[in-house]
Design an enzyme around this catalytic site. Structure first.
Site, PDB file in Angstrom:
ATOM      1  N   HIS A   1      -9.407  -2.105   4.426  1.00  0.00           N
ATOM      2  CA  HIS A   1      -8.123  -2.779   4.214  1.00  0.00           C
ATOM      3  C   HIS A   1      -7.875  -3.855   5.266  1.00  0.00           C
ATOM      4  CE1 HIS A   1      -7.765   1.397   2.671  1.00  0.00           C
ATOM      5  NE2 HIS A   1      -7.394   0.731   1.597  1.00  0.00           N
TER       6      HIS A   1
ATOM      7  N   THR B   1       0.822  -1.216   0.000  1.00  0.00           N
ATOM      8  CA  THR B   1       0.000   0.000   0.000  1.00  0.00           C
ATOM      9  C   THR B   1       0.852   1.261   0.000  1.00  0.00           C
ATOM     10  OG1 THR B   1      -1.787   1.194   1.118  1.00  0.00           O
ATOM     11  CG2 THR B   1      -0.248   0.029   2.535  1.00  0.00           C
TER      12      THR B   1
ATOM     13  N   HIS C   1      -7.613   1.685   6.299  1.00  0.00           N
ATOM     14  CA  HIS C   1      -8.855   1.855   7.072  1.00  0.00           C
ATOM     15  C   HIS C   1      -9.515   0.490   7.277  1.00  0.00           C
ATOM     16  CE1 HIS C   1      -8.218   6.096   6.489  1.00  0.00           C
ATOM     17  NE2 HIS C   1      -8.035   5.865   5.203  1.00  0.00           N
TER      18      HIS C   1
ATOM     19  N   ARG D   1      -7.922  -3.940  -6.889  1.00  0.00           N
ATOM     20  CA  ARG D   1      -8.412  -3.179  -8.034  1.00  0.00           C
ATOM     21  C   ARG D   1      -7.410  -2.068  -8.353  1.00  0.00           C
ATOM     22  NH1 ARG D   1     -10.809   1.267  -9.534  1.00  0.00           N
ATOM     23  NH2 ARG D   1     -12.407   1.141 -11.141  1.00  0.00           N
TER      24      ARG D   1
END
Ligand SMILES: Nc1ncnc2c1ncn2[C@@H]1O[C@H](COP(=O)(O)OS(=O)(=O)O)[C@@H](OP(=O)(O)O)[C@H]1O
Length: 574
Positions: free
Chosen positions: A205, A197, A202, A291
């Site tokens: 995740h 990441t 948040h 995504r």
């Protein structure tokens, strides 16, 4: 634990440690190449084995193979060119050619990091690289970097490591591949799913990583990038505090946090393959690809640089060879009616969903808007809010420009006491005369010197704005370009308001009790603004406010500025 890419972890620092003294001594005598930020990130991961099987920067054969079909010259899978770019001037000056040995130096602290034996010097086809590796869109951040910042030549060759790079932030969370492998071993972990990441994490995740762990009976490696990410991203200092705040939300012992000093290219599908290889080298057995993995979002026409699942297709294509199992994920979305998160493809059509995009989150942080508990944890939001103070705690600069005796100094002084009365922030007053005495005493009034003077004011104002002060600057600032530069540097950290004190020159001159215009008219002061030197009045939208002291008094002008600041939420009382 997973085997490294290519079978052997190329930990050059460990490999060459016995020869450190000898290499250090040799380095003193060699021509040095000073590495920039991107090159430093690359060299760190070359030398610690994060980029195994690479043992140096790519030669032309390796580079071409990678650009054309994701393969090094020996056929091994590698999807991102890792090249040392240098200018012709530097190559000539340092005598860089096949067979030469050069020392790689850290630009931050002048330490010698390694010695490279040059194998070849070549000119890359940048157009081809841009197209094949990144898709070719000239707005792509990596294409922009390639065209504007990358030098004309690449230099390939193997590296012998002298020492690891020094870091002073979050040192305990920075794990080399070997260290992370030892850590997993100590914890008794054999199945590890890694999560990449460059953003704060948040609830979605946390849910996604726990689901991945559950589905593969694995533990979780939270492996965020702290090298270079997309310009405009939340800084890594804040993000790491966020990850630290989130970690206790995992069931005890399920997850580990380790920081990765990678310079991302935002290369979507290519980058996903590269990321998987890097995680394999760090010992992970599984890797989550979500995504729009490592995509730069949209271009100025609103078009996506990559399809949302292109990265997943790419890793799927090389699945067998990668040797790390990719865990594909759809975007997680919140279901308010059942108070849970689910992957988008598992949500029935008629069920309500809720999301807050990254852009929307940044907007809410900027304006102090609500961030609901379904979206994030209070301790995470607290960390983010500390780095994004509400408007009434943010710094700003009011920059007054106008002729001498236009009233800009009187307005600046009156605004200074008004803001001091209001309280809540330190207020700094940078009158033209004060700056000339304290910061720019050696400067004159040539075009160049005036611009230098304004650049200094801009720099000081930006630093004060960054630390939350209200800054009032009141130089003449006769040139448009320098005002623009001042705005740009301040706006990195807070709001900038240009107030044009547009009192007509005749009025300024007529009411001048100091007799300074009279002196200029007599030629006792040369190059005086308005007399025999130009003033480029702000035009169009350049000024946020225009006031004229021949028409309104100082109190009214100050009130207009206060109303402007108030309308932007900067003066709200808590
Ligand atoms: N040649 C010439 N041109 C313009 N101004 C002159 C010059 N020589 C001295 N002064 C006095 O210097 C004061 C500060 O000028 P600034 O630093 O604001 O000028 S600039 O923005 O750098 O162009 C400025 O005063 P204030 O305008 O009251 O700040 C001038 O009175």
């Amino acid at each position: 634990m997973n085997t490294p890419n290519g079978g052997v972890l190329k930990d050059l620092v460990a490999r060459d440690a016995p020869r450190r003294q000898e290499l250090t001594a040799e380095a003193e005598k060699l021509a040095a190449v000073v590495l920039n930020d991107r090159q430093l990130c690359d060299v760190e991961l070359i030398m610690n084995g994060g980029f195994s099987p690479l043992e140096g920067f790519m030669t032309e054969k390796d580079y071409n193979g990678v650009v054309e079909n994701n393969r090094l010259a020996d056929g091994a899978l590698f999807s991102m060119p890792i090249c040392l770019d240098l200018s012709k001037k530097e190559i000539d000056a340092s005598g860089i050619k096949a067979g030469a040995r050069i020392v790689l130096r850290d630009s931050r602290d002048d330490r010698h990091l390694g010695i490279m034996t040059v194998e070849d010097v070549y000119k890359p086809d940048k157009q081809k690289e841009a197209k094949e590796v990144f898709g070719g869109d000239e707005e792509h951040p990596a294409v922009k970097y390639l065209m504007n910042q990358t030098e004309e030549y690449y230099v390939g060759g193997k590296i012998e490591a002298i020492d690891r790079l020094m870091h002073y932030d979050y040192v305990g969370l920075r794990f080399t591949p070997a260290e992370l492998r030892a850590h997993f071993d100590k914890l008794g972990w054999s199945r590890v799913v890694a999560f990449q990441t460059r953003n704060p994490m948040h609830r979605a995740h946390r849910e996604l990583t726990v689901r991945a762990a559950r589905s593969r009976q694995a533990n979780v490696l939270i492996h965020p990038v702290v090298g270079m990410t997309k310009p405009g991203d939340i800084d890594h200092f804040t993000r790491v505090r966020v990850y630290q705040a989130l970690l206790p939300r995992y069931p005890n012992g399920m997850a580990v946090l380790a920081l990765l000093p990678l310079a991302m290219r935002m290369g979507g599908p290519r980058e996903a393959i590269w990321h998987a290889i890097i995680r394999k080298n760090h010992g992970a057995t599984h890797f989550i690809v979500g995504r729009d993995h490592a995509g730069p979002g949209k271009n100025s026409k609103g078009e996506e640089f990559y399809g949302p699942y292109d990265a997943q297709y790419a890793v799927e294509k090389y699945k067998d060879e990668l040797g790390i199992e990719v865990v594909p994920f759809q975007q997680m979305t919140y279901l308010p009616d059942s108070d849970e998160y689910k992957p988008k493809d598992e949500v029935p059509k008629d069920v309500r969903t809720a999301d807050i995009s990254g852009t929307e989150l940044r907007r809410r942080l900027k304006t102090g808007g609500d961030i609901p508990e379904w979206f994030s944890y209070p301790e995470v939001v607290r960390v983010l809010r500390e780095s994004h103070p509400p408007r009434n705690k943010q710094g700003f600069t009011v920059f007054l420009t106008g002729y001498t005796n236009s009233g800009k100094d009187a307005i600046a002084r009156a605004l200074n006491v008004t803001l001091n009365q209001q309280g809540g922030r330190a207020v700094s007053l940078l009158l033209g005369e004060t700056v000339r005495n304290e910061l720019s005493s050696e400067l004159g009034f040539s075009h160049e010197d005036r611009n230098k003077n304004i650049a200094r004011i801009g720099f000081v104002a930006s630093e004060l704005t960054k630390s939350g002060s209200a800054v009032i600057a009141a130089p003449i600032a006769p040139f448009k370009d320098s005002r623009k530069a001042a705005r740009e540097i301040v706006e990195k950290y807070g709001s900038f308001y240009l107030v044009h004190v547009a009192t007509p020159l005749e009025f300024c001159e007529k009411t001048d009790k100091r007799g300074i215009y009279a002196k200029a008219r007599k030629g006792e002061i040369k190059g005086f603004t308005g007399v025999d030197d130009p003033y480029e009045a702000p035009e169009g939208k350049e000024a946020d406010l225009v006031v004229d002291i021949s028409k309104i008094n100082v109190r009214t002008a100050v009130h207009q500025i206060v109303l402007l600041l108030e309308s932007e939420g900067l003066l709200d009382q808590l």
